[in-house]
Design an enzyme around this catalytic site. Structure first.
Site, PDB file in Angstrom:
ATOM      1  N   SER A 194      -5.919  18.897  -2.209  1.00 34.86           N
ATOM      2  CA  SER A 194      -5.333  17.678  -1.657  1.00 34.86           C
ATOM      3  C   SER A 194      -5.491  17.656  -0.135  1.00 34.86           C
ATOM      4  CB  SER A 194      -3.871  17.584  -2.081  1.00 34.86           C
ATOM      5  OG  SER A 194      -3.435  16.247  -2.128  1.00 34.86           O
ATOM      6  N   LYS A 246       9.032  -4.251   3.980  1.00 37.07           N
ATOM      7  CA  LYS A 246       9.557  -3.149   4.786  1.00 37.07           C
ATOM      8  C   LYS A 246       9.996  -1.988   3.897  1.00 37.07           C
ATOM      9  CE  LYS A 246      11.097  -0.705   8.124  1.00 37.07           C
ATOM     10  NZ  LYS A 246      10.130   0.037   8.923  1.00 37.07           N
TER      11      LYS A 246
END
Length: 375
Positions: A194, A246
């Protein structure tokens, strides 16, 4: 009635005092970790340098000396005689060794082998928070101040990945080495997955030990949701935002299909950027079939183009030392922490530590879902 009045007054005073004491304890518990972090942040950093060629040569000579000492086929008189002759010709032997080394390197270069002028070796031990990023930046800054395109940088990397922004920064830091046309090799003994692979893929060469884990080109986010628990206990959760997206998924609010879809889109955008960087530095890789979040052992990773060579770090390092023309240096950072109660108390009593602690506590709940975004 007077008794009840006095008892009630006492109870109010007791509750008030308890609240004040509880608040102070809360402040202490919040501020003390921040104070400790501040002390550690101000720890004095000192670069350390290790001459690797000399280290390996010295160890080799020590072992040879022990072999001679333990040689039962010769008596002590013969051993002393040989040791005396060796000491007498030490300077000549050292000069001959340098000549032999130079001749060997010359032959390697004539055969097309890259032989670095200098070799710089650094370690990166990654955790999920990419805590080693500051040390990595400091080491790379130092190397880039002197290294040229005739040198090689070897990064001994061990990381399962972690936070997106941290590993993105670490990868960009290693990219700076490539941008200077300096040969960059990443060695992996255990895992480069990763975010760890995001760092490794920018290297000119990736060398991995046989049973190391390589790959996991993907992005993950894990967010618990307690909305049902709150509803069960008749607890309302209010969240006020400015901006349609948001906050997409939350820990305490009721998540919507629209919010989930938007959050998935954000993950996909990060994943696409991850694949883009891998494709830039390893263009021959079939990125769409590789970037599935899977990981492989080194042999399978080699077949899929994720790495270039199978070998442990020490094996690759020793072979590089043999063809390094001038010197090979391992660079590390030794931190001299400010120890003692006085240093901690100084930071604990500072307004900065208190402010930072409360700020982190207030922001933690609202940002916690973002912090769970990992490579």
């Amino acid at each position: 009635m007077e008794f009840l009045y006095l008892w009630g007054l006492f109870a109010v005073k007791f509750v008030t005092a308890s609240a004040i004491v509880g608040f102070l304890v809360y402040v202490i518990l919040l501020s003390l970790p921040a104070a400790l972090k501040e002390v550690q942040a101000e720890a004095k950093e000192k670069f350390t340098f290790e001459n690797l060629i000399k280290k390996y040569k010295d160890n080799q000579e020590k072992l040879l000396d022990k072999l001679k000492d333990f040689d039962d086929t010769k008596d002590e008189k013969t051993k002393k005689k040989e040791a005396k002759a060796l000491a007498k010709n030490a300077s000549k032997k050292e000069e001959q060794d340098r000549k032999d080394r130079a001749d060997k390197i010359k032959k390697l270069e004539e055969s097309g082998t890259f032989c670095p002028e200098n070799t710089y070796v650094i370690d990166f031990a990654g955790d999920t928070n990419a805590s080693d990023q500051d040390d990595l930046i400091a080491k790379v800054n130092l190397i880039l101040s002197v290294a040229t395109d005739k040198d090689e940088v070897i990064v001994n990397l061990d990381s399962p990945g972690g936070v997106v922004n941290g590993y993105g920064l670490c990868s960009a830091t290693l990219e700076r080495i490539r941008q200077k046309n300096i040969h960059l090799t990443v060695c992996v003994d255990n895992v480069a997955a990763s975010g760890g692979y995001l760092m490794a893929c920018v290297a000119s060469k990736i060398v991995a030990a046989p049973f190391s884990y390589i790959g996991s080109i993907g992005v993950v986010a894990q967010i618990p949701n307690f909305n049902k628990v709150l509803k069960k206990h008749d607890v309302d959760y209010e969240q006020v935002t400015a901006g349609k997206y948001k906050r997409t998924l939350t820990m305490f609010g009721e998540n919507t299909p629209e919010g989930r879809e938007k959050f998935k889109q954000e993950l996909t955008l990060i994943h696409d950027r991850f694949k883009e960087i891998v494709s830039i530095y390893r263009p021959s890789m079939d990125i769409d079939n590789i970037a599935t979040g899977e990981f492989w052992l080194a042999k399978d990773a080699l077949e899929r183009g994720l790495i270039d060579e199978i070998a442990p770090f020490d094996s690759y390092l020793q072979s590089t030392l043999e063809k390094t023309k001038v010197c090979a240096i391992k660079i590390d950072i030794k931190k001299q922490e400010q120890k003692g109660l006085l240093a901690v108390l100084k930071k604990f009593l500072s307004a900065k530590a208190w402010t930072k602690a409360f700020k982190e506590e207030m922001l933690d709940a609202s940002n916690r879902d973002d912090k769970n975004l990992h490579f």
